[in-house]
Motif scaffolding. Structure first.
Motif, PDB file in Angstrom:
ATOM      1  N   ILE A 131       0.830  -1.210   0.000  1.00 21.78           N
ATOM      2  CA  ILE A 131       0.000   0.000   0.000  1.00 21.78           C
ATOM      3  C   ILE A 131       0.864   1.259   0.000  1.00 21.78           C
ATOM      4  N   LEU A 132       0.392   2.248  -0.712  1.00 17.91           N
ATOM      5  CA  LEU A 132       1.056   3.554  -0.759  1.00 17.91           C
ATOM      6  C   LEU A 132       0.087   4.576  -0.205  1.00 17.91           C
ATOM      7  N   ARG A 133       0.481   5.191   0.924  1.00 11.11           N
ATOM      8  CA  ARG A 133      -0.335   6.292   1.457  1.00 11.11           C
ATOM      9  C   ARG A 133       0.238   7.573   0.869  1.00 11.11           C
ATOM     10  N   LEU A 134      -0.576   8.271   0.091  1.00 11.21           N
ATOM     11  CA  LEU A 134      -0.047   9.379  -0.699  1.00 11.21           C
ATOM     12  C   LEU A 134       0.013  10.687   0.071  1.00 11.21           C
ATOM     13  N   GLY A 135      -0.579  10.720   1.269  1.00  5.84           N
ATOM     14  CA  GLY A 135      -0.484  11.926   2.085  1.00  5.84           C
ATOM     15  C   GLY A 135      -1.264  13.105   1.543  1.00  5.84           C
ATOM     16  N   THR A 136      -2.280  12.864   0.736  1.00  3.04           N
ATOM     17  CA  THR A 136      -3.112  13.957   0.227  1.00  3.04           C
ATOM     18  C   THR A 136      -4.146  14.343   1.291  1.00  3.04           C
ATOM     19  N   ALA A 137      -4.821  15.455   1.033  1.00  2.00           N
ATOM     20  CA  ALA A 137      -5.835  15.925   1.976  1.00  2.00           C
ATOM     21  C   ALA A 137      -6.942  14.885   2.171  1.00  2.00           C
ATOM     22  N   ASP A 138      -7.246  14.143   1.098  1.00  2.00           N
ATOM     23  CA  ASP A 138      -8.300  13.133   1.182  1.00  2.00           C
ATOM     24  C   ASP A 138      -7.772  11.771   1.637  1.00  2.00           C
ATOM     25  N   ASN A 139      -6.471  11.740   2.028  1.00  3.17           N
ATOM     26  CA  ASN A 139      -5.855  10.456   2.420  1.00  3.17           C
ATOM     27  C   ASN A 139      -5.938   9.409   1.324  1.00  3.17           C
ATOM     28  N   ILE A 140      -5.698   9.820   0.082  1.00  3.86           N
ATOM     29  CA  ILE A 140      -5.743   8.835  -1.011  1.00  3.86           C
ATOM     30  C   ILE A 140      -4.670   7.780  -0.772  1.00  3.86           C
ATOM     31  N   THR A 141      -5.087   6.549  -0.861  1.00  4.03           N
ATOM     32  CA  THR A 141      -4.212   5.413  -0.584  1.00  4.03           C
ATOM     33  C   THR A 141      -4.371   4.406  -1.714  1.00  4.03           C
ATOM     34  N   LEU A 142      -3.236   3.879  -2.194  1.00  2.00           N
ATOM     35  CA  LEU A 142      -3.298   2.899  -3.274  1.00  2.00           C
ATOM     36  C   LEU A 142      -2.884   1.527  -2.768  1.00  2.00           C
ATOM     37  N   ALA A 143      -3.727   0.540  -3.014  1.00  2.00           N
ATOM     38  CA  ALA A 143      -3.316  -0.850  -2.812  1.00  2.00           C
ATOM     39  C   ALA A 143      -2.802  -1.306  -4.169  1.00  2.00           C
ATOM     40  N   LEU A 144      -1.515  -1.658  -4.236  1.00  2.00           N
ATOM     41  CA  LEU A 144      -0.875  -1.915  -5.532  1.00  2.00           C
ATOM     42  C   LEU A 144      -0.846  -3.384  -5.887  1.00  2.00           C
ATOM     43  N   GLN A 145      -1.357  -3.686  -7.055  1.00  2.00           N
ATOM     44  CA  GLN A 145      -1.342  -5.063  -7.543  1.00  2.00           C
ATOM     45  C   GLN A 145      -0.352  -5.153  -8.693  1.00  2.00           C
ATOM     46  N   PRO A 146       0.850  -5.743  -8.444  1.00  2.00           N
ATOM     47  CA  PRO A 146       1.809  -5.873  -9.544  1.00  2.00           C
ATOM     48  C   PRO A 146       1.312  -6.942 -10.510  1.00  2.00           C
ATOM     49  N   MET A 147       1.100  -6.598 -11.773  1.00  3.65           N
ATOM     50  CA  MET A 147       0.563  -7.590 -12.708  1.00  3.65           C
ATOM     51  C   MET A 147       1.680  -8.315 -13.451  1.00  3.65           C
ATOM     52  N   ASP A 148       2.501  -7.521 -14.120  1.00  4.86           N
ATOM     53  CA  ASP A 148       3.685  -8.093 -14.782  1.00  4.86           C
ATOM     54  C   ASP A 148       4.699  -6.964 -14.945  1.00  4.86           C
ATOM     55  N   ALA A 149       5.722  -7.188 -15.755  1.00  2.41           N
ATOM     56  CA  ALA A 149       6.818  -6.221 -15.857  1.00  2.41           C
ATOM     57  C   ALA A 149       6.355  -4.847 -16.346  1.00  2.41           C
ATOM     58  N   ASP A 150       5.227  -4.795 -17.038  1.00  2.03           N
ATOM     59  CA  ASP A 150       4.808  -3.521 -17.640  1.00  2.03           C
ATOM     60  C   ASP A 150       3.451  -3.023 -17.168  1.00  2.03           C
ATOM     61  N   HIS A 151       2.809  -3.735 -16.254  1.00  3.72           N
ATOM     62  CA  HIS A 151       1.467  -3.332 -15.841  1.00  3.72           C
ATOM     63  C   HIS A 151       1.251  -3.531 -14.346  1.00  3.72           C
ATOM     64  N   CYS A 152       0.443  -2.636 -13.798  1.00  5.65           N
ATOM     65  CA  CYS A 152      -0.039  -2.890 -12.445  1.00  5.65           C
ATOM     66  C   CYS A 152      -1.436  -2.290 -12.322  1.00  5.65           C
ATOM     67  N   THR A 153      -2.143  -2.697 -11.289  1.00  2.00           N
ATOM     68  CA  THR A 153      -3.432  -2.085 -11.029  1.00  2.00           C
ATOM     69  C   THR A 153      -3.346  -1.400  -9.672  1.00  2.00           C
ATOM     70  N   ALA A 154      -3.806  -0.140  -9.639  1.00  4.35           N
ATOM     71  CA  ALA A 154      -3.843   0.596  -8.382  1.00  4.35           C
ATOM     72  C   ALA A 154      -5.290   0.606  -7.904  1.00  4.35           C
ATOM     73  N   HIS A 155      -5.536  -0.024  -6.758  1.00  4.20           N
ATOM     74  CA  HIS A 155      -6.874  -0.006  -6.163  1.00  4.20           C
ATOM     75  C   HIS A 155      -6.878   1.178  -5.197  1.00  4.20           C
ATOM     76  N   ALA A 156      -7.645   2.195  -5.548  1.00  6.36           N
ATOM     77  CA  ALA A 156      -7.556   3.464  -4.823  1.00  6.36           C
ATOM     78  C   ALA A 156      -8.653   3.594  -3.773  1.00  6.36           C
ATOM     79  N   LEU A 157      -8.242   4.072  -2.596  1.00  2.00           N
ATOM     80  CA  LEU A 157      -9.187   4.357  -1.515  1.00  2.00           C
ATOM     81  C   LEU A 157      -8.954   5.788  -1.051  1.00  2.00           C
ATOM     82  N   SER A 158      -9.950   6.317  -0.353  1.00  2.00           N
ATOM     83  CA  SER A 158      -9.774   7.669   0.203  1.00  2.00           C
ATOM     84  C   SER A 158     -10.705   7.810   1.405  1.00  2.00           C
ATOM     85  N   ASP A 159     -10.615   8.972   2.053  1.00  3.73           N
ATOM     86  CA  ASP A 159     -11.572   9.260   3.125  1.00  3.73           C
ATOM     87  C   ASP A 159     -12.985   9.129   2.586  1.00  3.73           C
ATOM     88  N   ALA A 160     -13.885   8.682   3.449  1.00  2.73           N
ATOM     89  CA  ALA A 160     -15.261   8.483   3.009  1.00  2.73           C
ATOM     90  C   ALA A 160     -15.925   9.798   2.584  1.00  2.73           C
TER      91      ALA A 160
END
Lengths: 183, 278
Positions: A131-160
């Motif tokens: 997980i990457l906590r981006l430290g934005t005002a909305d507390n945007i946080t990414l749960a990172l899914q490494p797919m392969d050498a050239d792709h990933c999916t960022a599952h993004a969450l934030s304050d409700a």
């Protein structure tokens, strides 16, 4: 639905009870992707010949031979899978680790990015992590899914309380920058 | 390319669709084909003329030296049949996977739902399979299956009887109960042109007793069936057909596929096959 982790194709499915499962995306019979299959109760069936697998991955029904008890050796590849704070977590190798806590945050969207997870993390000035906590005002946080050498999916969450559309647009902008497209 | 692969006849086009010169691929090699002064021709990438045969509405060629004539289908020559050119479907899969799928009935209720099969009629009864050494072909006979709509001319569900024949590594012939003419067989074939090991052009062709259904309906029925098959064929892992046991688990309903794989392995036909388990 299909997924990919470190080059492994995964079928992710939810049984009628709500339990989520992550399996290798391949029916042992004829190699068909199980992510194209259909869920009945607590089973996943392959779309090709209807071979049905129970929650533990064991084949419990072969429609071509309805009276046959399938041998125990016929089974899908299963991975550890858990659901926590709006995110589904999968471990390709057995682990005692708990899923990272994302308590208080709400899922916004999942974004596939044409870049390795390392590149996404370094774009945000961080080392690669689940997980990457981006430290934005909305507390945007990414749960990172490494797919392969050239792709990933960022599952993004934030304050409700955050505006999902704003968060979503901001993420798309970040994606364009990471992928090197005109922002 | 090994002689075991090169020395076969392959379909490369529908005769009615060949006018001027056109380019295609065969076994990973570029070829050109066309019709000049009423004569069909095929040339390899270096301009060398390759042998041609015109049969079953299709043009056939070989990059090697076939040691026998292209197979025949005597049943398709009986008078009164309609010969149906179905065009082609390009599929991102091994040519061998395309043939194997054509030999399989157990998928009907799930892939061709309410057309060629339907739950709960999923059982595949035992049938006979043999590799006929004298003709070097794989045959499956006494194959029976319940079908909601076996053909465009079928009304309501019937138990259809089938025979399958594999006369060449990338070709299969299906003989099927013919609704309007009990005692005769409809003939449906699958001619597969291997473009590469993981890409093929599939040319279905039919010789049917059906005087009523418009030609366009016969073609679109077959195309629809094959589109459903394509959604499977492009999602099998690996793309190549595994010939060694262990990678995939067959059951009794797969006797034809087991014999087909065994026959391919024995004859050294490995184009589009995965020989060593990954």
């Amino acid at each position: 639905m299909p997924g990919r982790i470190d080059g492994q194709d995964i079928a992710i499915w939810r049984g009628a009870s709500g339990q989520v499962h992550a399996w290798g995306d391949r029916c042992p019979h004829r190699g068909m992707r199980l992510s194209h299959g259909f869920v009945r109760g607590e089973t996943l069936a392959c779309i090709y010949h209807g071979w049905q697998y129970d929650a533990d991955g064991g084949c419990d029904h072969i429609p071509a031979h309805p009276n046959l008890v399938p041998p125990k050796t016929i089974c899908a590849t299963t991975y550890s899978c858990a659901e926590s704070d709006d995110v589904i977590w999968v471990a390709l190798r057995p682990t005692d680790e708990k899923c990272p806590s994302l308590a208080g945050l709400r899922g916004v969207r999942s974004l596939t990015i044409d870049a390795a997870a390392e590149q996404v993390a370094s774009h945000f000035g961080q080392a690669v992590n689940a997980i990457l906590r981006l430290g934005t005002a909305d507390n945007i946080t990414l749960a990172l899914q490494p797919m392969d050498a050239d792709h990933c999916t960022a599952h993004a969450l934030s304050d409700a309380r955050a505006d999902r559309t704003d968060v979503s647009r901001w993420l798309e902008h970040q994606r364009r920058v990471i992928e090197g497209q005109p922002a | 390319m090994t002689p075991e692969v090169a020395n076969h006849w392959y379909p490369v086009g529908m005769c009615s669709g060949i006018h001027g010169a056109q380019a295609t691929q065969l076994l990973g090699q570029s070829i050109t084909l066309g019709k000049t002064g009423g004569q069909f021709w095929v040339r390899d990438a270096g301009g060398k003329a390759l042998p041609v045969i015109e049969r079953f509405g299709h043009l056939w060629t070989s990059p090697g030296q076939p040691n026998r004539d292209l197979f025949t289908i005597p049943e398709a020559e009986t008078p009164g049949r309609r010969l149906v050119d179905c065009g082609s479907v390009r599929v991102k899969c091994s040519p061998l996977r395309a043939v194997e799928n054509f030999l399989d009935i157990a998928h009907f209720p799930f892939v061709h739902t309410d057309i060629l099969g339907a739950e709960p009629h999923t059982e595949v009864e035992r049938y006979d399979v043999d590799i006929r050494e004298e003709v070097d072909e794989v045959w499956a006979t006494k194959v029976k299956f319940f079908q909601p709509q076996a053909a465009k001319s079928a009304e309501g569900g019937i138990t259809t009887e089938y025979m399958y024949r594999v006369p060449a590594p990338t070709c299969a012939v299906l003989y099927k109960t013919c609704p309007p003419r009990p005692g005769e067989w409809d003939v449906i074939t699958l001619f597969v042109q291997p473009l590469t090991e993981e890409l093929c052009e599939v040319w279905p062709w039919m010789a049917l007793y059906d005087d009523d259904t418009p030609m366009a309906d016969l073609v679109s029925f077959q195309q629809m069936i094959f589109m459903q098959d394509r959604s499977i064929l492009e999602n099998q892992i690996p793309r190549k057909l595994p010939l060694d046991p262990g990678m995939e688990v067959p059951t009794q309903a797969d006797l034809t596929s087991i014999a087909y794989r065994r026959w391919l392995k024995r004859t050294g036909y490995t184009y589009g096959a995965q020989v060593v388990a990954a």
